[in-house]
Design a protein around this motif. Structure first.
Motif, PDB file in Angstrom:
ATOM      1  N   GLY A 281      -5.417   2.862  -0.578  1.00  0.00           N
ATOM      2  CA  GLY A 281      -5.263   4.158  -1.235  1.00  0.00           C
ATOM      3  C   GLY A 281      -5.668   5.308  -0.338  1.00  0.00           C
ATOM      4  N   ILE A 282      -6.732   5.110   0.434  1.00  0.00           N
ATOM      5  CA  ILE A 282      -7.159   6.150   1.370  1.00  0.00           C
ATOM      6  C   ILE A 282      -6.087   6.381   2.430  1.00  0.00           C
ATOM      7  CG2 ILE A 282      -8.815   6.684   3.210  1.00  0.00           C
ATOM      8  CD1 ILE A 282     -10.924   5.188   1.492  1.00  0.00           C
ATOM      9  N   ILE A 283      -5.592   5.290   2.995  1.00  0.00           N
ATOM     10  CA  ILE A 283      -4.587   5.401   4.053  1.00  0.00           C
ATOM     11  C   ILE A 283      -3.306   6.027   3.521  1.00  0.00           C
ATOM     12  CG2 ILE A 283      -3.100   4.061   5.596  1.00  0.00           C
ATOM     13  CD1 ILE A 283      -5.495   2.117   5.909  1.00  0.00           C
ATOM     14  N   LEU A 284      -2.829   5.541   2.388  1.00  0.00           N
ATOM     15  CA  LEU A 284      -1.583   6.057   1.824  1.00  0.00           C
ATOM     16  C   LEU A 284      -1.704   7.530   1.432  1.00  0.00           C
ATOM     17  CD1 LEU A 284       1.292   5.395   0.929  1.00  0.00           C
ATOM     18  CD2 LEU A 284       0.354   4.780  -1.298  1.00  0.00           C
ATOM     19  N   SER A 285      -2.801   7.899   0.795  1.00  0.00           N
ATOM     20  CA  SER A 285      -2.981   9.291   0.384  1.00  0.00           C
ATOM     21  C   SER A 285      -3.167  10.215   1.576  1.00  0.00           C
ATOM     22  CB  SER A 285      -4.174   9.410  -0.563  1.00  0.00           C
ATOM     23  OG  SER A 285      -3.929   8.703  -1.752  1.00  0.00           O
ATOM     24  N   ALA A 286      -3.897   9.762   2.591  1.00  0.00           N
ATOM     25  CA  ALA A 286      -4.095  10.592   3.780  1.00  0.00           C
ATOM     26  C   ALA A 286      -2.784  10.788   4.538  1.00  0.00           C
ATOM     27  CB  ALA A 286      -5.143   9.962   4.692  1.00  0.00           C
ATOM     28  N   LEU A 287      -1.986   9.726   4.659  1.00  0.00           N
ATOM     29  CA  LEU A 287      -0.682   9.873   5.308  1.00  0.00           C
ATOM     30  C   LEU A 287       0.242  10.772   4.496  1.00  0.00           C
ATOM     31  CD1 LEU A 287       0.006   6.304   6.710  1.00  0.00           C
ATOM     32  CD2 LEU A 287      -0.469   8.379   7.997  1.00  0.00           C
ATOM     33  N   SER A 288       0.165  10.683   3.193  1.00  0.00           N
ATOM     34  CA  SER A 288       0.963  11.570   2.348  1.00  0.00           C
ATOM     35  C   SER A 288       0.545  13.019   2.544  1.00  0.00           C
ATOM     36  CB  SER A 288       0.816  11.183   0.878  1.00  0.00           C
ATOM     37  OG  SER A 288       1.361   9.908   0.638  1.00  0.00           O
ATOM     38  N   ALA A 289      -0.749  13.261   2.630  1.00  0.00           N
ATOM     39  CA  ALA A 289      -1.237  14.623   2.862  1.00  0.00           C
ATOM     40  C   ALA A 289      -0.754  15.148   4.216  1.00  0.00           C
ATOM     41  CB  ALA A 289      -2.766  14.653   2.797  1.00  0.00           C
ATOM     42  N   LEU A 290      -0.784  14.286   5.229  1.00  0.00           N
ATOM     43  CA  LEU A 290      -0.303  14.694   6.543  1.00  0.00           C
ATOM     44  C   LEU A 290       1.187  15.035   6.511  1.00  0.00           C
ATOM     45  CD1 LEU A 290      -0.961  14.968   9.584  1.00  0.00           C
ATOM     46  CD2 LEU A 290      -0.262  12.577   9.798  1.00  0.00           C
ATOM     47  N   LEU A 291       1.967  14.245   5.805  1.00  0.00           N
ATOM     48  CA  LEU A 291       3.398  14.517   5.698  1.00  0.00           C
ATOM     49  C   LEU A 291       3.678  15.776   4.881  1.00  0.00           C
ATOM     50  CD1 LEU A 291       4.810  10.921   5.248  1.00  0.00           C
ATOM     51  CD2 LEU A 291       5.031  12.414   7.225  1.00  0.00           C
ATOM     52  N   ILE A 292       2.875  16.032   3.871  1.00  0.00           N
ATOM     53  CA  ILE A 292       3.046  17.248   3.072  1.00  0.00           C
ATOM     54  C   ILE A 292       2.775  18.486   3.929  1.00  0.00           C
ATOM     55  CG2 ILE A 292       2.036  18.573   1.169  1.00  0.00           C
ATOM     56  CD1 ILE A 292       1.700  15.809  -0.273  1.00  0.00           C
ATOM     57  N   VAL A 293       1.738  18.418   4.757  1.00  0.00           N
ATOM     58  CA  VAL A 293       1.444  19.535   5.661  1.00  0.00           C
ATOM     59  C   VAL A 293       2.588  19.721   6.656  1.00  0.00           C
ATOM     60  CG1 VAL A 293      -0.087  20.303   7.525  1.00  0.00           C
ATOM     61  CG2 VAL A 293      -1.047  19.400   5.409  1.00  0.00           C
ATOM     62  N   ALA A 294       3.075  18.612   7.218  1.00  0.00           N
ATOM     63  CA  ALA A 294       4.183  18.702   8.173  1.00  0.00           C
ATOM     64  C   ALA A 294       5.439  19.260   7.513  1.00  0.00           C
ATOM     65  CB  ALA A 294       4.469  17.318   8.764  1.00  0.00           C
TER      66      ALA A 294
END
Length: 87
Positions: free
Chosen positions: A62-75
């Motif tokens: 969950g940490i990995i998936l949510s953090a990657l999602s946050a990174l993609l949202i910023v991008a």
């Protein structure tokens, strides 16, 4: 989905608002997963206790998936500052 409406109304702030909203939701997911990982002990998944290992695996995932999602949202949100929605 919002671009035709933004172009018609001129409310470009709406795109920034939705980017910020989805980023906050994703970061809440990181926080919740981090909290759950802390409840079962911040160890890497594995070991003899299968139940705790499953909880750790799901929390780390969950940490990995949510953090990657946050990174993609910023991008995804960066071009909204430099490019107009109505090109």
């Amino acid at each position: 989905m919002l671009v035709p409406w933004v172009c018609a109304t001129g409310h470009h702030w709406t795109l920034h608002m939705f980017t910020l909203l989805t980023l906050v939701v994703s970061l809440i997911g990181v926080w919740l997963a981090w909290r759950q990982w802390g409840k079962v002990g911040r160890h890497w998944p594995g070991g003899s206790d299968r139940r705790a290992s499953r909880f750790r695996f799901m929390a780390v995932g969950g940490i990995i998936l949510s953090a990657l999602s946050a990174l993609l949202i910023v991008a995804e949100g960066i071009p909204n500052f430099y490019l107009g929605a109505c090109l």
